[in-house]
Design an enzyme around this catalytic site. Structure first.
Site, PDB file in Angstrom:
ATOM      1  CG  ASP A  33      -7.771  -4.117  -5.696  1.00 48.61           C
ATOM      2  OD1 ASP A  33      -8.694  -3.630  -6.397  1.00 48.61           O
ATOM      3  OD2 ASP A  33      -7.163  -3.468  -4.842  1.00 48.61           O
ATOM      4  CD  GLN A  96      -8.386   2.771   5.681  1.00 47.46           C
ATOM      5  OE1 GLN A  96      -7.910   3.544   6.501  1.00 47.46           O
ATOM      6  NE2 GLN A  96      -8.967   1.636   6.027  1.00 47.46           N
ATOM      7  CG  HIS A 102      -7.734  -3.001   2.592  1.00 50.53           C
ATOM      8  ND1 HIS A 102      -8.422  -1.971   3.195  1.00 50.53           N
ATOM      9  CD2 HIS A 102      -7.258  -2.508   1.424  1.00 50.53           C
ATOM     10  CE1 HIS A 102      -8.374  -0.895   2.423  1.00 50.53           C
ATOM     11  NE2 HIS A 102      -7.662  -1.197   1.341  1.00 50.53           N
ATOM     12  CG  PHE A 103      -1.990  -5.804   5.046  1.00 46.93           C
ATOM     13  CD1 PHE A 103      -0.751  -5.247   5.346  1.00 46.93           C
ATOM     14  CD2 PHE A 103      -2.896  -6.002   6.069  1.00 46.93           C
ATOM     15  CE1 PHE A 103      -0.437  -4.892   6.647  1.00 46.93           C
ATOM     16  CE2 PHE A 103      -2.588  -5.652   7.376  1.00 46.93           C
ATOM     17  CZ  PHE A 103      -1.352  -5.089   7.667  1.00 46.93           C
ATOM     18  CG  HIS A 104      -3.494  -2.731  -1.457  1.00 48.35           C
ATOM     19  ND1 HIS A 104      -4.446  -2.624  -2.443  1.00 48.35           N
ATOM     20  CD2 HIS A 104      -3.859  -1.866  -0.480  1.00 48.35           C
ATOM     21  CE1 HIS A 104      -5.349  -1.731  -2.077  1.00 48.35           C
ATOM     22  NE2 HIS A 104      -5.018  -1.256  -0.889  1.00 48.35           N
TER      23      HIS A 104
END
Length: 142
Positions: A33, A96, A102-104
């Site tokens: 990220d 969002q 997406h996954f953090h």
């Protein structure tokens, strides 16, 4: 909401924008990220076009969740004194901001309130270093 093929993650998938890639599989892309909440903050996205969890196929979501688990395991190896937070948001009302599922995966320390998104971009050297460490840890995780 209809999927926007020009969202930032779709552009990363097409190679139009740079990313510090940790791992690419047939069905997923994992990268750092650029506005991390903590060192080692990685994102796992499907290659399937889906704005949110409700739009992805059952087949693809299995690959994504398996990759999220692998990345969380790698992050635990790289940052052994921290917990691992896995966050996934659906819709602007939930926070969002990029409308590609997406996954953090975020290493987390006690007493630190990370919120959901970073407020400043990280330097490229730091992102590259953390990507390399996670990539090395992933090589040993099935």
């Amino acid at each position: 909401m209809s999927y926007d093929p020009d969202n930032v993650f779709a552009r990363i998938l097409r190679g139009e924008l740079p990313a510090h890639v940790v791992e690419e599989t047939e069905h997923t892309l994992t990268f750092m990220d650029v506005m991390p909440r903590a060192d080692g903050h990685a994102l796992v996205i499907p290659k399937e076009h889906a704005s949110n969890i409700h739009e992805i196929s059952n087949e693809s979501v299995q690959y994504v969740i398996k990759q999220v688990k692998r990345v969380a395991s790698a992050a635990q190896q790289v940052f052994p004194d921290q917990g691992i937070r896995v966050v996934q948001l659906n819709g602007s009302e939930a926070g969002q901001s990029v409308f590609h599922l997406h996954f953090h995966v975020i290493p987390s320390s006690d007493g630190v309130n990370f919120g959901f998104h970073g407020h400043a971009s990280a330097d490229a050297d730091s992102l590259a270093k953390h990507a390399a460490r996670l990539k090395a840890a992933l090589s040993g995780i099935k």
